[in-house]
Design an enzyme around this catalytic site. Structure first.
Site, PDB file in Angstrom:
ATOM      1  N   THR A 118       6.360   0.271  18.690  1.00 28.03           N
ATOM      2  CA  THR A 118       5.594   1.076  17.731  1.00 28.03           C
ATOM      3  C   THR A 118       4.372   0.318  17.233  1.00 28.03           C
ATOM      4  OG1 THR A 118       7.146   0.378  15.986  1.00 28.03           O
ATOM      5  CG2 THR A 118       7.517   2.533  16.986  1.00 28.03           C
ATOM      6  N   GLU A 144      10.419  -1.895  17.385  1.00 30.12           N
ATOM      7  CA  GLU A 144       9.362  -2.218  16.429  1.00 30.12           C
ATOM      8  C   GLU A 144       8.140  -2.793  17.150  1.00 30.12           C
ATOM      9  OE1 GLU A 144       9.189  -1.288  13.476  1.00 30.12           O
ATOM     10  OE2 GLU A 144      11.023  -1.568  12.334  1.00 30.12           O
ATOM     11  N   GLU A 170       9.174   1.874   5.849  1.00 31.09           N
ATOM     12  CA  GLU A 170       8.865   2.721   6.997  1.00 31.09           C
ATOM     13  C   GLU A 170       8.560   4.160   6.568  1.00 31.09           C
ATOM     14  OE1 GLU A 170       8.857   2.332  10.424  1.00 31.09           O
ATOM     15  OE2 GLU A 170       9.054   0.159  10.333  1.00 31.09           O
ATOM     16  N   ASP A 183       2.714  -3.366   9.492  1.00 34.71           N
ATOM     17  CA  ASP A 183       4.093  -3.242   8.994  1.00 34.71           C
ATOM     18  C   ASP A 183       5.093  -3.388  10.139  1.00 34.71           C
ATOM     19  OD1 ASP A 183       3.326  -2.830   6.371  1.00 34.71           O
ATOM     20  OD2 ASP A 183       3.784  -0.683   6.352  1.00 34.71           O
ATOM     21  N   GLU A 184       4.811  -2.693  11.246  1.00 30.86           N
ATOM     22  CA  GLU A 184       5.734  -2.720  12.380  1.00 30.86           C
ATOM     23  C   GLU A 184       5.874  -4.135  12.944  1.00 30.86           C
ATOM     24  OE1 GLU A 184       7.365  -0.196  12.593  1.00 30.86           O
ATOM     25  OE2 GLU A 184       6.253   1.672  12.670  1.00 30.86           O
ATOM     26  N   HIS A 221       4.987   5.482   6.390  1.00 28.14           N
ATOM     27  CA  HIS A 221       4.213   5.743   7.599  1.00 28.14           C
ATOM     28  C   HIS A 221       4.137   7.234   7.905  1.00 28.14           C
ATOM     29  CE1 HIS A 221       5.539   1.459   9.022  1.00 28.14           C
ATOM     30  NE2 HIS A 221       4.759   1.438   7.962  1.00 28.14           N
ATOM     31  N   GLU A 228       8.020   8.994  13.205  1.00 32.03           N
ATOM     32  CA  GLU A 228       8.113   8.319  11.900  1.00 32.03           C
ATOM     33  C   GLU A 228       8.811   9.204  10.874  1.00 32.03           C
ATOM     34  OE1 GLU A 228       7.355   5.277  11.303  1.00 32.03           O
ATOM     35  OE2 GLU A 228       5.877   4.628  12.769  1.00 32.03           O
ATOM     36  N   TRP A 270       0.829  -1.207   0.000  1.00 30.34           N
ATOM     37  CA  TRP A 270       0.000   0.000   0.000  1.00 30.34           C
ATOM     38  C   TRP A 270       0.870   1.267   0.000  1.00 30.34           C
ATOM     39  CZ3 TRP A 270       0.670   3.462   3.959  1.00 30.34           C
ATOM     40  CH2 TRP A 270       1.202   2.995   5.165  1.00 30.34           C
ATOM     41  N   HIS A 281       8.104  -6.108  10.586  1.00 34.70           N
ATOM     42  CA  HIS A 281       9.495  -5.683  10.750  1.00 34.70           C
ATOM     43  C   HIS A 281      10.072  -6.181  12.075  1.00 34.70           C
ATOM     44  CE1 HIS A 281       8.539  -2.083   7.888  1.00 34.70           C
ATOM     45  NE2 HIS A 281       8.687  -3.219   7.248  1.00 34.70           N
TER      46      HIS A 281
END
Length: 325
Positions: free
Chosen positions: A167, A164, A111, A196-197, A114, A76, A33, A200
């Site tokens: 977050t 990570e 990242e 995503d976090e 974000h 971010e 995305w 990761h």
């Protein structure tokens, strides 16, 4: 062989699996995305109506929660600092296109979306003094950070594993609170970022798990060292215009505690999860110093739990310059 040479050899060993790790933990650029997929389309006929909806929800949002959202966005947006730090870690050759360089660039590229997404949302919200927010971001980039890992990959990956996860919790909690308030767009945004976090975090936890298998004693000592120092948040130097370095972070942290977005208990829970994930209690072939480090780590959660019971969070809200009056 000295410790730095050992670390370089360990990094080379892990790098041999980088193609597989990249495929597992990063997504193809053409498929993942992008902010424009989530935000209102400025060319669409209902664009103005969607902006009104964003501004309506933002106006109703709890003050502390809105401040946390802005602070998370600034964190971010300070991504260039994090990339330059990881590119300087022992075993990462930024002049090459080898595995670790590909990982750092791929991770930071993901990242980067974000901050782009959140800052555009806040701009559209009509509730943010954008210049004040931008000044804070500028300061944070200019001031850098000191997370006490130096160039050590072991300490760096322990830090990123922890951070990570932190977050992920923060964005996931904002998503949950936004959903409860009927703000579907913000809930979707923060949910995607949290996902995503999490992905990761799994990557960095995998790196540390492999290091523990190859060089268990030094990895254990590195883990103990990072926890003795405490894992500081990347925005720990946060400040407002005219302010001194780091003086704003406590107010941001207090707001996160009051809203239960990120708390002292979360810090303890993350530590417990890493102790379990890395099977710290059962790591073999440790030297005496590493055994002592393990003893410290295994006892730490209970110690922190006792200390957390004394933590007092100010009830009075701090008035952030970021939030337009």
């Amino acid at each position: 062989m000295n410790l730095n040479n050992v670390r370089r050899e360990v990094m080379k060993t892990l790098e041999k699996s980088m193609d597989e790790l990249l495929d597992k933990y990063l997504k193809p650029i053409e498929e993942i995305w992008q902010p424009s997929d989530i935000l209102p389309d400025s060319s669409a006929p209902d664009f103005t109506e969607e902006i009104r909806d964003i501004q309506g929800h933002s106006a109703e949002m709890d003050y502390d929660l809105f401040a946390v959202l802005i602070g998370d966005t600034i964190t971010e947006e300070a991504l260039p600092t994090y990339e330059s730090w990881l590119m300087d870690v022992e075993g990462v050759d930024q002049d090459s296109q080898k595995g670790w360089t590909r990982w750092v660039r791929g991770w930071t590229a993901e990242e980067n979306r974000h901050g782009d997404l959140l800052s555009k949302y806040l701009y559209l919200s009509g509730r943010v003094n954008m210049r004040e927010m931008e000044v804070s971001t500028h300061h944070l980039l200019n001031d850098g950070f000191d997370i006490q890992t130096a160039k050590d990959p072991y300490r760096s990956f322990i830090y990123t594993s922890f951070q990570e996860l932190a977050t992920n919790i923060s964005h996931r909690r904002v998503a949950s609170l936004a959903k409860k308030a009927g703000n579907a767009l913000l809930a979707k945004m923060c949910g995607l970022i949290a996902s995503d976090e999490s992905r990761h975090a799994n990557a960095y936890k995998n790196f540390v798990k492999s290091i523990l298998e190859i060089d268990p004693s030094e990895a254990m000592i590195a883990f103990e060292d990072m926890m003795r120092k405490k894992i500081v948040m990347p925005a720990h130097f946060l400040r407002e215009s005219g302010g001194k370095i780091s003086e704003l972070f406590k107010h941001f942290s207090d707001a996160a505690q009051r809203t239960m977005v990120y708390t002292t208990q979360d810090y303890i829970d993350i530590l417990n999860s890493l102790l379990k994930e890395w099977n710290i209690d059962n790591v073999k072939d440790l030297n005496s110093k590493a055994e002592e480090a393990r003893d410290y780590l295994m006892a730490l959660p209970n110690r922190l739990q006792r200390l957390s019971e004394r933590v007092q969070i100010p009830e009075k809200q701090f008035q952030f310059k970021w939030i337009a009056s």
